[in-house]
Scaffold this active site. Structure first.
Site, PDB file in Angstrom:
ATOM      1  N   ASN A 180      20.714  67.052  72.885  1.00 27.10           N
ATOM      2  CA  ASN A 180      21.756  67.789  73.599  1.00 27.10           C
ATOM      3  C   ASN A 180      21.144  69.134  73.996  1.00 27.10           C
ATOM      4  O   ASN A 180      20.997  70.018  73.164  1.00 27.10           O
ATOM      5  CB  ASN A 180      22.968  67.963  72.674  1.00 27.10           C
ATOM      6  CG  ASN A 180      24.079  68.749  73.322  1.00 27.10           C
ATOM      7  OD1 ASN A 180      23.940  69.243  74.440  1.00 27.10           O
ATOM      8  ND2 ASN A 180      25.185  68.873  72.608  1.00 27.10           N
ATOM      9  N   ARG A 201      22.878  63.789  75.999  1.00 30.38           N
ATOM     10  CA  ARG A 201      24.160  64.270  76.500  1.00 30.38           C
ATOM     11  C   ARG A 201      23.908  64.827  77.901  1.00 30.38           C
ATOM     12  O   ARG A 201      23.060  65.688  78.088  1.00 30.38           O
ATOM     13  CB  ARG A 201      24.694  65.380  75.606  1.00 30.38           C
ATOM     14  CG  ARG A 201      25.908  66.019  76.213  1.00 30.38           C
ATOM     15  CD  ARG A 201      26.341  67.213  75.433  1.00 30.38           C
ATOM     16  NE  ARG A 201      27.542  67.752  76.031  1.00 30.38           N
ATOM     17  CZ  ARG A 201      27.814  69.049  76.115  1.00 30.38           C
ATOM     18  NH1 ARG A 201      26.959  69.925  75.645  1.00 30.38           N
ATOM     19  NH2 ARG A 201      28.921  69.450  76.658  1.00 30.38           N
ATOM     20  N   HIS A 230      33.997  67.459  77.831  1.00 27.87           N
ATOM     21  CA  HIS A 230      34.217  67.142  76.410  1.00 27.87           C
ATOM     22  C   HIS A 230      34.596  65.669  76.220  1.00 27.87           C
ATOM     23  O   HIS A 230      35.167  65.305  75.203  1.00 27.87           O
ATOM     24  CB  HIS A 230      35.373  67.978  75.810  1.00 27.87           C
ATOM     25  CG  HIS A 230      35.012  69.400  75.484  1.00 27.87           C
ATOM     26  ND1 HIS A 230      35.969  70.374  75.412  1.00 27.87           N
ATOM     27  CD2 HIS A 230      33.835  69.991  75.205  1.00 27.87           C
ATOM     28  CE1 HIS A 230      35.402  71.529  75.102  1.00 27.87           C
ATOM     29  NE2 HIS A 230      34.104  71.321  74.978  1.00 27.87           N
ATOM     30  N   ARG A 268      36.193  82.061  78.028  1.00 23.47           N
ATOM     31  CA  ARG A 268      36.739  81.598  79.317  1.00 23.47           C
ATOM     32  C   ARG A 268      38.247  81.803  79.357  1.00 23.47           C
ATOM     33  O   ARG A 268      38.943  81.584  78.362  1.00 23.47           O
ATOM     34  CB  ARG A 268      36.441  80.117  79.535  1.00 23.47           C
ATOM     35  CG  ARG A 268      34.982  79.798  79.680  1.00 23.47           C
ATOM     36  CD  ARG A 268      34.795  78.348  80.151  1.00 23.47           C
ATOM     37  NE  ARG A 268      33.427  77.913  79.972  1.00 23.47           N
ATOM     38  CZ  ARG A 268      33.068  76.866  79.238  1.00 23.47           C
ATOM     39  NH1 ARG A 268      33.969  76.126  78.633  1.00 23.47           N
ATOM     40  NH2 ARG A 268      31.800  76.542  79.129  1.00 23.47           N
ATOM     41  N   GLU A 270      30.052  63.857  68.343  1.00 23.06           N
ATOM     42  CA  GLU A 270      29.527  63.450  69.647  1.00 23.06           C
ATOM     43  C   GLU A 270      28.160  62.779  69.515  1.00 23.06           C
ATOM     44  O   GLU A 270      27.870  61.806  70.198  1.00 23.06           O
ATOM     45  CB  GLU A 270      29.411  64.671  70.569  1.00 23.06           C
ATOM     46  CG  GLU A 270      30.760  65.271  70.896  1.00 23.06           C
ATOM     47  CD  GLU A 270      30.656  66.669  71.471  1.00 23.06           C
ATOM     48  OE1 GLU A 270      30.449  66.773  72.681  1.00 23.06           O
ATOM     49  OE2 GLU A 270      30.783  67.644  70.720  1.00 23.06           O
TER      50      GLU A 270
END
Ligand code: ADP
Length: 414
Positions: A8, A99, A189, A250, A396
């Site tokens: 990743n 990923r 996600h 964010r 993940e």
């Protein structure tokens, strides 16, 4: 049995795992994690954190000037006796799972990476200029370290959301913008939401077809997903990961007219305003202190800092609004499932998001809630609740490893 290297790749960080698994093991949850960790500060004196099968973290440093050098170092280390993985040569690494953040409209599931797939990922750089270039460099670096014959698989963050109906993914702006420039909600996600939903179904022994859940991935980035019949039918992140929930830095949802207004008032360009919404907003922007929820909770409690309290309040309120929206979108749900650094570790934030959902049949059991930290999974609503609340840590990397084995071995997609 296949040993899969999961990569990743971020801007200056590489997270990795080696997972040994096959069809039988993944069915019975007996996958073996040989090693996991991350390499930070690639480009200088890099810091490498490693956790073996015992779970104990060890740190070391090495001068790794670029990603290629970092992956080369990693592969050499993983196959050395010092690593404790038991792997002795590069040929013991049978496949690599990556990923990849953006799969555009083209990739609806994980795929083996060949020349055509590489070109297609390159084509989506325009949609994810901050992420996809790193992912592509990761693929090149793995190929350089392991050779062209070791299969590599791309697992896309957007793929799970391909089941969203048109009315959920289209913005109400002139339709030709979608046709001409692919302007639409993609959602991100996806690997995390899919992993959480799959695990929840396993824990509750529910058949995929009759499950409706709302998953909340609350980490540095945050998103909610409405999942019906095992498929994502709506999600809070949009064309980019900026939309939706309040996140560490964010803003999440804002009025689009603000971009121009802020630019004019502050003397900024539009890209600078976008950077402000991505990097200086959210928890950090409101509190003026930090993007770290742990520190904010401590500030609010110890110093009763007004803006820290406000940041937490806005964060929880927005999450609750999305739960309400998705309850309406699905006509109710069986459970709300929390994951991510905040979702997995903060009983306080979970309680505050769930507070005010009693009307929907959700009642928190405080003791059960308090117990669910540090990677523990379980239910924290009362037995009489008609809407359950759960914590299911996201994994993940495991899903990427399993998808890699499925693609390479030609097994049915999960
Ligand atoms: P990423 O999205 O980068 O993978 P994580 O999922 O690790 O990030 O989540 C990071 C967030 O989790 C940070 O805001 C951190 O403060 C928060 N977090 C971790 N532990 C706790 C805790 N005990 N209480 C509250 N927040 C926590």
């Amino acid at each position: 049995m296949m040993n899969v290297l999961v990569l990743n790749v971020g801007s200056a960080t590489l997270k990795f795992q080696v997972v040994a698994t096959d069809a039988d093991r993944m069915r019975d949850d007996r996958d073996v994690r040989l090693i996991r960790g991350q390499i930070e500060r690639i480009g200088g004196e890099s810091v490498i954190t490693l956790r073996g099968a015992d779970g104990i973290a060890r740190t070391r440093t090495a001068p790794l000037r670029d990603l290629r050098t970092a992956v080369e170092w990693l592969v050499a280390f993983i196959t050395s006796p010092e690593s404790g993985t038991g792997l002795t040569s590069r040929s013991d690494l049978h496949a690599v799972g990556h990923r990849v953040v953006h799969g555009g409209e083209q990739f609806q599931r994980s795929v083996a990476i060949d020349r055509a797939v590489l070109h297609a990922i390159e084509d989506t750089i325009e949609l994810a200029p901050l992420h996809n270039p790193h992912n592509l460099r990761g693929i090149e670096a793995a190929r350089a370290a392991l050779g062209a014959t070791v299969p590599q698989v791309a697992v896309f963050d957007t793929a799970f959301h391909h089941s969203m109906p048109e009315y959920a993914y289209l913005y109400a702006i002139p339709y030709p913008l979608y046709r001409r420039h692919k302007v639409r909600r993609y959602g991100f996600h996806g690997t995390s939401h899919r992993s959480i939903a799959y695990r929840w179904r396993t824990l509750t022994a529910r058949p995929r077809a009759d499950v409706r859940i709302i998953t909340l991935h609350l980490g540095n980035g945050c998103s909610a997903c409405a999942i019906a019949g095992g498929e994502s039918i709506d999600t809070s992140m949009g064309f980019t990961p900026l939309e939706g929930l309040v996140m560490g830095t964010r803003s999440g949802d804002i009025d689009a007219a603000l971009l121009d207004y802020i630019a004019a008032k502050e003397g900024l360009t539009l890209p600078q305003v976008e950077a402000l919404l991505n990097n200086q907003s959210g928890l950090l922007g409101i509190s003026g202190l930090t993007n770290d929820m742990r520190d904010l909770l401590a500030e609010a409690q110890e110093h009763d800092d007004r803006r820290a309290r406000l940041a937490i309040e806005i964060f929880c309120y927005r999450a609750r609004k999305y739960i309400g929206a998705y309850l309406a979108a699905m006509g109710g749900a069986d459970a709300i499932v929390f994951a991510g650094g905040i979702g997995e570790n903060s009983p306080e934030i979970r309680r505050r998001i769930c507070d005010g959902l009693q009307w929907a049949g959700l009642h928190v059991e405080p003791q059960a809630n308090a117990m669910l930290v540090d990677g523990r999974e379980g239910c924290f609503s009362t037995t009489t609740s008609t809407l359950a609340a759960w914590v299911v840590p996201t994994d993940e990397e495991l899903l990427i490893a399993r998808d890699t084995v499925r693609v390479v071995s030609g097994l049915e997609p999960a």
